[in-house]
Scaffold this active site. Structure first.
Site, PDB file in Angstrom:
ATOM      1  N   SER A  82       0.889  -1.176  -0.071  1.00 24.90           N
ATOM      2  CA  SER A  82       0.040  -0.183  -0.011  1.00 24.90           C
ATOM      3  C   SER A  82       0.848   1.036   0.015  1.00 24.90           C
ATOM      4  O   SER A  82       1.929   1.347   1.013  1.00 24.90           O
ATOM      5  CB  SER A  82      -0.752   0.184   1.071  1.00 24.90           C
ATOM      6  OG  SER A  82      -1.586   1.308   1.347  1.00 24.90           O
ATOM      7  N   LYS A 137      -1.390  -1.123  -4.353  1.00 21.24           N
ATOM      8  CA  LYS A 137      -2.499  -0.254  -3.848  1.00 21.24           C
ATOM      9  C   LYS A 137      -2.194   1.185  -3.797  1.00 21.24           C
ATOM     10  O   LYS A 137      -1.034   1.511  -3.071  1.00 21.24           O
ATOM     11  CB  LYS A 137      -2.911  -0.735  -2.728  1.00 21.24           C
ATOM     12  CG  LYS A 137      -4.082   0.205  -1.689  1.00 21.24           C
ATOM     13  CD  LYS A 137      -4.609  -0.682  -0.497  1.00 21.24           C
ATOM     14  CE  LYS A 137      -4.772   0.238   0.553  1.00 21.24           C
ATOM     15  NZ  LYS A 137      -5.388  -0.609   1.761  1.00 21.24           N
ATOM     16  N   LYS A 186      -3.254   5.426  -3.051  1.00 17.73           N
ATOM     17  CA  LYS A 186      -4.189   6.211  -2.227  1.00 17.73           C
ATOM     18  C   LYS A 186      -4.718   7.233  -3.091  1.00 17.73           C
ATOM     19  O   LYS A 186      -3.818   7.764  -3.835  1.00 17.73           O
ATOM     20  CB  LYS A 186      -3.487   6.686  -0.969  1.00 17.73           C
ATOM     21  CG  LYS A 186      -3.313   5.621   0.030  1.00 17.73           C
ATOM     22  CD  LYS A 186      -4.521   5.147   0.865  1.00 17.73           C
ATOM     23  CE  LYS A 186      -3.864   4.195   1.863  1.00 17.73           C
ATOM     24  NZ  LYS A 186      -5.231   3.823   2.613  1.00 17.73           N
ATOM     25  N   ASP A 203      -7.568   3.145  -2.924  1.00 10.87           N
ATOM     26  CA  ASP A 203      -8.079   3.185  -1.742  1.00 10.87           C
ATOM     27  C   ASP A 203      -8.425   4.721  -1.531  1.00 10.87           C
ATOM     28  O   ASP A 203      -7.597   5.462  -1.454  1.00 10.87           O
ATOM     29  CB  ASP A 203      -7.220   2.712  -0.756  1.00 10.87           C
ATOM     30  CG  ASP A 203      -7.766   2.585   0.805  1.00 10.87           C
ATOM     31  OD1 ASP A 203      -8.971   3.205   0.704  1.00 10.87           O
ATOM     32  OD2 ASP A 203      -7.332   2.170   1.823  1.00 10.87           O
ATOM     33  N   GLU A 225     -11.432   0.820  -2.853  1.00  5.93           N
ATOM     34  CA  GLU A 225     -11.701   0.458  -1.579  1.00  5.93           C
ATOM     35  C   GLU A 225     -12.164   1.590  -0.796  1.00  5.93           C
ATOM     36  O   GLU A 225     -11.617   2.762  -1.077  1.00  5.93           O
ATOM     37  CB  GLU A 225     -10.241   0.277  -0.789  1.00  5.93           C
ATOM     38  CG  GLU A 225     -10.325  -0.142   0.540  1.00  5.93           C
ATOM     39  CD  GLU A 225      -8.949  -0.646   1.216  1.00  5.93           C
ATOM     40  OE1 GLU A 225      -7.907  -0.941   0.377  1.00  5.93           O
ATOM     41  OE2 GLU A 225      -8.820  -0.717   2.215  1.00  5.93           O
ATOM     42  N   ASP A 261     -13.731  -1.235   3.638  1.00 10.30           N
ATOM     43  CA  ASP A 261     -12.786  -1.372   4.638  1.00 10.30           C
ATOM     44  C   ASP A 261     -13.422  -0.757   5.874  1.00 10.30           C
ATOM     45  O   ASP A 261     -13.878  -1.446   6.856  1.00 10.30           O
ATOM     46  CB  ASP A 261     -11.501  -0.546   4.182  1.00 10.30           C
ATOM     47  CG  ASP A 261     -10.313  -0.477   5.491  1.00 10.30           C
ATOM     48  OD1 ASP A 261     -10.419  -0.855   6.731  1.00 10.30           O
ATOM     49  OD2 ASP A 261      -9.312   0.143   5.202  1.00 10.30           O
ATOM     50  N   LYS A 301      -9.529  -6.245   8.600  1.00 16.03           N
ATOM     51  CA  LYS A 301      -8.445  -5.826   9.435  1.00 16.03           C
ATOM     52  C   LYS A 301      -8.808  -6.358  10.898  1.00 16.03           C
ATOM     53  O   LYS A 301     -10.119  -5.999  11.543  1.00 16.03           O
ATOM     54  CB  LYS A 301      -8.160  -4.533   9.763  1.00 16.03           C
ATOM     55  CG  LYS A 301      -7.705  -3.816   8.288  1.00 16.03           C
ATOM     56  CD  LYS A 301      -7.623  -2.360   8.577  1.00 16.03           C
ATOM     57  CE  LYS A 301      -7.073  -1.693   7.166  1.00 16.03           C
ATOM     58  NZ  LYS A 301      -6.958  -0.209   7.039  1.00 16.03           N
ATOM     59  N   GLY A 345      -3.853  -3.751   6.659  1.00 16.08           N
ATOM     60  CA  GLY A 345      -2.933  -3.517   7.465  1.00 16.08           C
ATOM     61  C   GLY A 345      -3.087  -1.867   8.199  1.00 16.08           C
ATOM     62  O   GLY A 345      -3.739  -1.185   7.688  1.00 16.08           O
TER      63      GLY A 345
HETATM   64  O1  LIG Z   1       0.655  -1.130   4.770  1.00 17.52           O
HETATM   65  C1  LIG Z   1      -0.309  -1.050   5.634  1.00 17.52           C
HETATM   66  O2  LIG Z   1      -0.194  -1.635   6.690  1.00 17.52           O
HETATM   67  C2  LIG Z   1      -1.467  -0.713   5.143  1.00 17.52           C
HETATM   68  C3  LIG Z   1      -1.541   0.906   4.990  1.00 17.52           C
HETATM   69  C4  LIG Z   1      -2.784   1.444   4.681  1.00 17.52           C
HETATM   70  O3  LIG Z   1      -3.205   1.496   3.505  1.00 17.52           O
HETATM   71  C5  LIG Z   1      -3.697   1.841   5.610  1.00 17.52           C
HETATM   72  C6  LIG Z   1      -3.320   1.870   6.859  1.00 17.52           C
HETATM   73  C7  LIG Z   1      -4.266   2.613   7.862  1.00 17.52           C
HETATM   74  C8  LIG Z   1      -5.160   3.387   7.774  1.00 17.52           C
HETATM   75  C9  LIG Z   1      -5.550   3.627   6.072  1.00 17.52           C
HETATM   76  O4  LIG Z   1      -4.743   4.711   5.896  1.00 17.52           O
HETATM   77  C10 LIG Z   1      -4.931   2.388   5.467  1.00 17.52           C
HETATM   78  C11 LIG Z   1      -6.119   1.772   4.696  1.00 17.52           C
HETATM   79  O5  LIG Z   1      -7.116   2.394   4.623  1.00 17.52           O
HETATM   80  O6  LIG Z   1      -5.991   0.543   4.512  1.00 17.52           O
HETATM   81 MG   LIG Z   2      -8.534   1.191   3.504  1.00 17.79          MG
END
Ligand SMILES: O=C(O)CCC(=O)C1=CC=C[C@@H](O)[C@@H]1C(=O)O
Ligand SMILES: [Mg+2]
Length: 369
Positions: free
Chosen positions: A136, A162, A164, A189, A214, A239, A263, A291
């Site tokens: 991500s 992924k 953002k 996402d 997402e 999510d 999660k 994550g």
């Molecule tokens: O690498 C990771 O642990 C995932 C990171 C990630 O995409 C996210 C972590 C925490 C909050 C969000 O910003 C986001 C998510 O939405 O999944």
């Molecule tokens: Mg997310």
């Protein structure tokens, strides 16, 4: 399980690079490491995932501490526990606060697996001995910068990218990435940055062969997501909207999503995660493990969960070095050809790196059960 005491350690670690989403940027992470010790001196480990501010869900590091100390730990010590699945019922009188619940429940699961001399993934009913992982990537200053970052992660073998997005940094960014990497498994996402009024705008994403989008709409919505899913071809993955088994069931029933990101912290623990997984398997809904920029203990729990069979899409559980210069477990989590080998040692399967744990601990408290 014969529990003796619990040690709450608050840690502060700094990410290698700031992580930027539609909500903003952060670099320091505070969280709790939970050590649950039984009367024989065996320890089970859990990690809390709430951030310092309530931008992702309503929980924070401080609310986690309050919930654990004033409500959840007293409930844990109230009467004996025979199996970690009982924790869900035990904590049910406390509304939500899922990340606080999951932190403690994770330690109970790890301890249970260690008491049975079994890897956690087997105690959970997992089947895989290696898992596929993706990466991500936070919002970057320019598409060129993003393309460079993606290239570096593809070189390391990550199986899915992924990125953002947010209003003003979406279609053009996806187009630039697709022009450069026409065939890479790619998803976006939005962390709830859009409303239904943006549906025609979001429909443009259908041209880019994305695995999924997402959480495009509000963190607490399912109804509008169901409307949007009828208007766009790209599968919606939820999510933030999925905080319980019932949320997952309802979202699937009304067609609010075609994929679910599980999660552990957001849904309240491994037992609920497993229930959601099993239901999704019955309904042929693919799931993957999200994550929360975890350190090694939380990461190890994610790896164990991902061994369940319906985790058919690569998750966000990248290797330790993607986040940290030093992790709190040994060996650190490593990714080879986009895969993590699942450890076979009892419990979470990794040892605590005590030097690192002590270095990052800012406070510590022992509570007798
Ligand atoms: O690498 C990771 O642990 C995932 C990171 C990630 O995409 C996210 C972590 C925490 C909050 C969000 O910003 C986001 C998510 O939405 O999944
Ligand atoms: Mg997310």
């Amino acid at each position: 399980m014969d529990l003796d005491h619990i040690i709450l350690r608050k840690l502060k670690m700094t990410l290698r690079d700031p992580f930027t989403t539609s909500f903003g940027s952060f670099i320091d992470k505070e969280f709790f490491v939970i050590e649950l010790v039984n009367v024989s001196g065996i320890s089970g480990w859990g990690e809390s995932v709430a951030f310092s501010s309530p931008w992702y869900t309503e929980e924070t590091v401080q609310t986690t501490e309050h919930m654990m100390k004033d409500f959840l730990i007293p409930l844990l010590g109230q009467k004996p526990i025979h199996h970690p699945d009982e924790i869900l019922e035990r904590f049910a009188p406390i509304r939500r606060n899922n990340m606080a619940k999951a932190a403690i429940e994770g330690a109970v699961w790890d301890l249970y697996a260690r008491e049975h001399n079994q890897p956690l993934y087997k105690s959970l009913g997992g089947e895989k001995n290696k898992i596929d992982v993706g990466i991500s990537i936070g919002i970057q200053s320019s598409p060129d910068e993003l393309i460079k970052k993606i290239g570096a992660f593809l070189d390391q073998g990550y199986k899915r990218i992924k990125i953002k997005i947010k209003p003003g940094k979406d279609i053009d960014v996806v187009k630039a990435v697709r022009d450069h990497y026409p065939d890479v498994p790619l998803m976006v996402d939005a962390n709830s940055a859009y409303t239904l009024e943006d549906s025609q705008h979001l429909k443009q994403l259908d041209d880019y062969n994305l695995l999924m989008i997402e959480q495009p709409l509000s963190h607490d919505d399912m109804i509008d997501h169901a409307v949007l899913q009828k208007q766009i071809k790209t599968p919606i993955c939820l999510d933030e909207s999925i905080n319980s088994f019932e949320d997952a069931r309802k979202a699937i029933d009304i067609g609010a999503c075609k994929i679910i990101n599980i999660k552990i912290g957001r849904v309240g623990g491994l037992t609920v995660s497993k229930k959601i997984h099993d239901y999704c398997a019955k309904r042929a809904i693919p799931v993957w493990c999200g994550g929360m920029l975890e350190a090694g203990i939380g990461r190890a729990h994610n790896i164990a969960l991902t061994t369940l069979s319906q985790f058919t899409l690569p998750g966000d559980t990248a290797g330790s070095s993607r986040y940290w210069t030093q992790d709190i477990i040994t060996p650190e989590v490593t990714v080879k050809n986009g895969e993590i080998k699942v450890p076979e040692e009892p419990g979470i399967g990794y040892k605590i790196n005590w030097d690192a744990l002590e270095k990052f601990t800012v406070s510590e408290e022992k509570i007798k059960l």
